[in-house]
Design an enzyme around this catalytic site. Sequence first.
Site, mmCIF file in Angstrom:
data_model
loop_
_atom_site.group_PDB
_atom_site.id
_atom_site.type_symbol
_atom_site.label_atom_id
_atom_site.label_comp_id
_atom_site.label_asym_id
_atom_site.label_seq_id
_atom_site.Cartn_x
_atom_site.Cartn_y
_atom_site.Cartn_z
ATOM 1 N N ASN A 169 -18.611 39.901 -3.292
ATOM 2 C CA ASN A 169 -17.853 39.396 -2.150
ATOM 3 C C ASN A 169 -16.701 40.338 -1.859
ATOM 4 O O ASN A 169 -16.067 40.868 -2.762
ATOM 5 C CB ASN A 169 -17.294 37.992 -2.403
ATOM 6 C CG ASN A 169 -16.742 37.404 -1.120
ATOM 7 O OD1 ASN A 169 -17.497 37.058 -0.211
ATOM 8 N ND2 ASN A 169 -15.420 37.324 -1.001
ATOM 9 N N TYR A 173 -7.513 39.270 1.571
ATOM 10 C CA TYR A 173 -6.581 38.248 1.094
ATOM 11 C C TYR A 173 -5.295 38.956 0.692
ATOM 12 O O TYR A 173 -5.323 39.860 -0.141
ATOM 13 C CB TYR A 173 -7.137 37.519 -0.139
ATOM 14 C CG TYR A 173 -8.607 37.147 -0.075
ATOM 15 C CD1 TYR A 173 -9.059 36.106 0.731
ATOM 16 C CD2 TYR A 173 -9.542 37.843 -0.834
ATOM 17 C CE1 TYR A 173 -10.406 35.769 0.771
ATOM 18 C CE2 TYR A 173 -10.886 37.506 -0.808
ATOM 19 C CZ TYR A 173 -11.316 36.469 0.002
ATOM 20 O OH TYR A 173 -12.647 36.138 0.031
ATOM 21 N N ARG A 174 -4.186 38.527 1.258
ATOM 22 C CA ARG A 174 -2.929 39.246 1.003
ATOM 23 C C ARG A 174 -2.499 39.120 -0.466
ATOM 24 O O ARG A 174 -2.871 38.160 -1.158
ATOM 25 C CB ARG A 174 -1.834 38.694 1.908
ATOM 26 C CG ARG A 174 -1.434 37.288 1.542
ATOM 27 C CD ARG A 174 -0.177 36.852 2.279
ATOM 28 N NE ARG A 174 0.228 35.529 1.863
ATOM 29 C CZ ARG A 174 0.122 34.443 2.632
ATOM 30 N NH1 ARG A 174 -0.363 34.525 3.861
ATOM 31 N NH2 ARG A 174 0.530 33.276 2.183
ATOM 32 N N TRP A 187 -5.989 33.488 -2.350
ATOM 33 C CA TRP A 187 -7.323 32.971 -2.064
ATOM 34 C C TRP A 187 -7.210 31.544 -1.550
ATOM 35 O O TRP A 187 -7.009 30.614 -2.342
ATOM 36 C CB TRP A 187 -8.147 32.953 -3.367
ATOM 37 C CG TRP A 187 -8.796 34.235 -3.746
ATOM 38 C CD1 TRP A 187 -9.324 35.172 -2.917
ATOM 39 C CD2 TRP A 187 -9.031 34.701 -5.086
ATOM 40 N NE1 TRP A 187 -9.877 36.192 -3.650
ATOM 41 C CE2 TRP A 187 -9.717 35.926 -4.974
ATOM 42 C CE3 TRP A 187 -8.749 34.194 -6.358
ATOM 43 C CZ2 TRP A 187 -10.108 36.662 -6.094
ATOM 44 C CZ3 TRP A 187 -9.138 34.926 -7.457
ATOM 45 C CH2 TRP A 187 -9.810 36.147 -7.327
ATOM 46 N N GLU A 230 -20.373 41.559 2.397
ATOM 47 C CA GLU A 230 -19.658 42.117 3.547
ATOM 48 C C GLU A 230 -19.912 43.622 3.698
ATOM 49 O O GLU A 230 -19.840 44.151 4.802
ATOM 50 C CB GLU A 230 -18.150 41.858 3.412
ATOM 51 C CG GLU A 230 -17.694 40.438 3.761
ATOM 52 C CD GLU A 230 -17.905 39.409 2.665
ATOM 53 O OE1 GLU A 230 -18.368 39.780 1.567
ATOM 54 O OE2 GLU A 230 -17.612 38.223 2.905
ATOM 55 N N ASP A 279 3.564 33.898 8.387
ATOM 56 C CA ASP A 279 2.104 33.941 8.494
ATOM 57 C C ASP A 279 1.608 34.052 9.930
ATOM 58 O O ASP A 279 2.386 33.987 10.876
ATOM 59 C CB ASP A 279 1.529 32.685 7.817
ATOM 60 C CG ASP A 279 0.389 33.047 6.882
ATOM 61 O OD1 ASP A 279 -0.465 33.843 7.284
ATOM 62 O OD2 ASP A 279 0.376 32.534 5.750
HETATM 63 C C1 LIG Z 1 -4.815 40.540 8.278
HETATM 64 C C2 LIG Z 1 -5.543 39.402 7.636
HETATM 65 C C3 LIG Z 1 -5.011 38.774 6.531
HETATM 66 C C4 LIG Z 1 -5.668 37.723 5.913
HETATM 67 N N1 LIG Z 1 -5.112 37.130 4.818
HETATM 68 C C5 LIG Z 1 -5.778 36.152 4.188
HETATM 69 C C6 LIG Z 1 -5.241 35.582 3.003
HETATM 70 O O1 LIG Z 1 -4.170 35.954 2.542
HETATM 71 N N2 LIG Z 1 -5.949 34.597 2.383
HETATM 72 C C7 LIG Z 1 -7.157 34.162 2.859
HETATM 73 O O2 LIG Z 1 -7.770 33.304 2.235
HETATM 74 N N3 LIG Z 1 -7.671 34.669 4.006
HETATM 75 C C8 LIG Z 1 -7.017 35.659 4.663
HETATM 76 N N4 LIG Z 1 -7.545 36.206 5.794
HETATM 77 C C9 LIG Z 1 -8.818 35.687 6.324
HETATM 78 C C10 LIG Z 1 -9.985 36.151 5.496
HETATM 79 O O3 LIG Z 1 -9.972 37.553 5.336
HETATM 80 C C11 LIG Z 1 -11.296 35.733 6.129
HETATM 81 O O4 LIG Z 1 -11.327 34.320 6.178
HETATM 82 C C12 LIG Z 1 -12.525 36.234 5.399
HETATM 83 O O5 LIG Z 1 -13.663 35.618 5.961
HETATM 84 C C13 LIG Z 1 -12.470 35.915 3.928
HETATM 85 O O6 LIG Z 1 -13.609 36.444 3.274
HETATM 86 P P1 LIG Z 1 -14.660 35.440 2.618
HETATM 87 O O7 LIG Z 1 -15.351 34.773 3.787
HETATM 88 O O8 LIG Z 1 -15.555 36.341 1.843
HETATM 89 O O9 LIG Z 1 -13.880 34.484 1.793
HETATM 90 C C14 LIG Z 1 -6.902 37.273 6.427
HETATM 91 C C15 LIG Z 1 -7.440 37.894 7.545
HETATM 92 C C16 LIG Z 1 -6.783 38.945 8.153
HETATM 93 C C17 LIG Z 1 -7.393 39.605 9.349
HETATM 94 MN MN LIG Z 2 -17.678 36.424 1.812
#
Ligand SMILES: Cc1cc2nc3c(=O)[nH]c(=O)nc-3n(C[C@H](O)[C@H](O)[C@H](O)COP(=O)(O)O)c2cc1C
Ligand SMILES: [Mn+2]
Length: 497
Positions: A169, A173-174, A187, A230, A279
Amino acid sequence: MTTPRDLRDWIALLEREGELVRVGAEVDPHLEITEIVDRMVKAGGPALLFERPKSEHPLLINQFGTERRMCLAFGAESLDDVGRRLGEVLEMQPPQGLAEKVRGLKKLKSIADSQPKTVRSGPVHDVVLLDDEVDLRRLPIQTCWPGDAAPFITLPAVITKDPRTGGRNVGMYRLQVLDEKTTAMHWQIHKDGRADYLMTDGKLEVAVALGLDPVTAYAASAPLPKHVDELMLAGFLRGEAVELVRARTVDLEVPANAEIVLEGYIAKDELAEEGPFGDHTGYYTPPEPFPVFHVTAMTMRRDAIYPSIVVGKPPQEDAWLGKATERIFLPAIRTSVPEIVDYDLPVAGAFHNCCIVSIRKAYPGHAQKVMHAIWGLGLLSLTKAVVVVDEWVDVHDYEDVFFRVGANVDPKRDVLISEGPLDHLDHAPTLQFYGGKLGIDATHKGPTEGTREWPEEIEMSDEVRRLVDERWEEYGLGAIPEANGRRGASLRQLLRR
Ligand SMILES: Cc1cc2nc3c(=O)[nH]c(=O)nc-3n(C[C@H](O)[C@H](O)[C@H](O)COP(=O)(O)O)c2cc1C
Ligand SMILES: [Mn+2]
């Protein structure tokens, strides 16, 4: 079609296209960069390469900040074109005849070629810092807003493996810097990285890639189902596989051309307070416990460039990452809900707050069916309000949508209040994660739905339109006003300032 090979290739492309400005003045990653970038994003300005952000590493920001740059990143004319390419593969039918078979094979090959491939070495290992040498303070990590708890890494691709299946995966995630060797891992509960973490008994190995080609960086933010890698999407959208190398201290592969990789682990149940953080909701997310990421190695290209993004009150740079997802995933959504013509997630709605959707309405209750479909679809299920309009309404034209909501809705009959899961960051519901949903059916109704006969919409006849077109000069009224002036208006709304 070619897309940038890595971050440097991308920077070179942006420079050639007049889409990047280098800033030689020393700037502070503590707040100052945010204020500069905020102004540039809102002005539709270029990407910025800060060469002296009080660090030995330059900082790249606003690489995604306009529609044109998003299209350049994907090597496409429009984001809808990118979606269509994905749609063609998703909607593959058994081929009829030789020509179609050949085309079908090409499409299948494009999928096969999308798998990431492992290579022996890559520039990401030019510099390898282990144990005591690891120090996150080397990087120009931004503190974005005055109320932020600490500096945050904002544009990472976090790589983990499902402890049961070994499936990869990658998510964005910041990471809040806790000290020179640890960060928090944000997460959210609905995300795949969190699911990997919950499945682990002891430690979960993690690699964080920073400074990627723009398509791979985008892919980390794409809402794919858990079992879909991804990096495969990245490979498909790039038209070329992502090259990986084995990480140095963890059993994971990392992009061979990344600028920087942080390797390490997260121990089950070791939590730290994360936040506050300004945020993308436009508010500070209050502190909440999140897992702790221990960085055991830091590998880099020589003269590594650190990538960053600022989120905050919309619109910010992330608006375009969200719009890319909106466009690219439309064909995928249509495979489950084919009556959907188009949809729009208004930037001002921070993506999860509102979804406008147009449908080919065929039966009573069809709008309500689509509301429930959206509330059951991947991360779209977190959508708070769904507005349904008929197929002929342009969902990107918010004035037209507002007109339909005003003109076609009887609130007693057409407003559906439901409930379900809500976005982790939504501060409005009484409970975190769960609360109300609003559905507004702004479609035409009629006697089949128990209402009076629906009146006809006003339209000028084609005959008179043609006549006026032909005679326009005679009237002496200057240039002919744009017949479809509303599209311009919807673009203005996207970028409203
Ligand atoms: C700039 C940016 C920052 C993000 N920060 C977070 C974060 O801190 N935590 C989180 O859960 N998702 C965050 N997201 C959203 C996730 O990247 C997004 O939901 C993604 O689908 C997560 O991957 P996953 O589907 O494999 O869990 C962020 C998206 C962007 C564009
Ligand atoms: Mn995913």
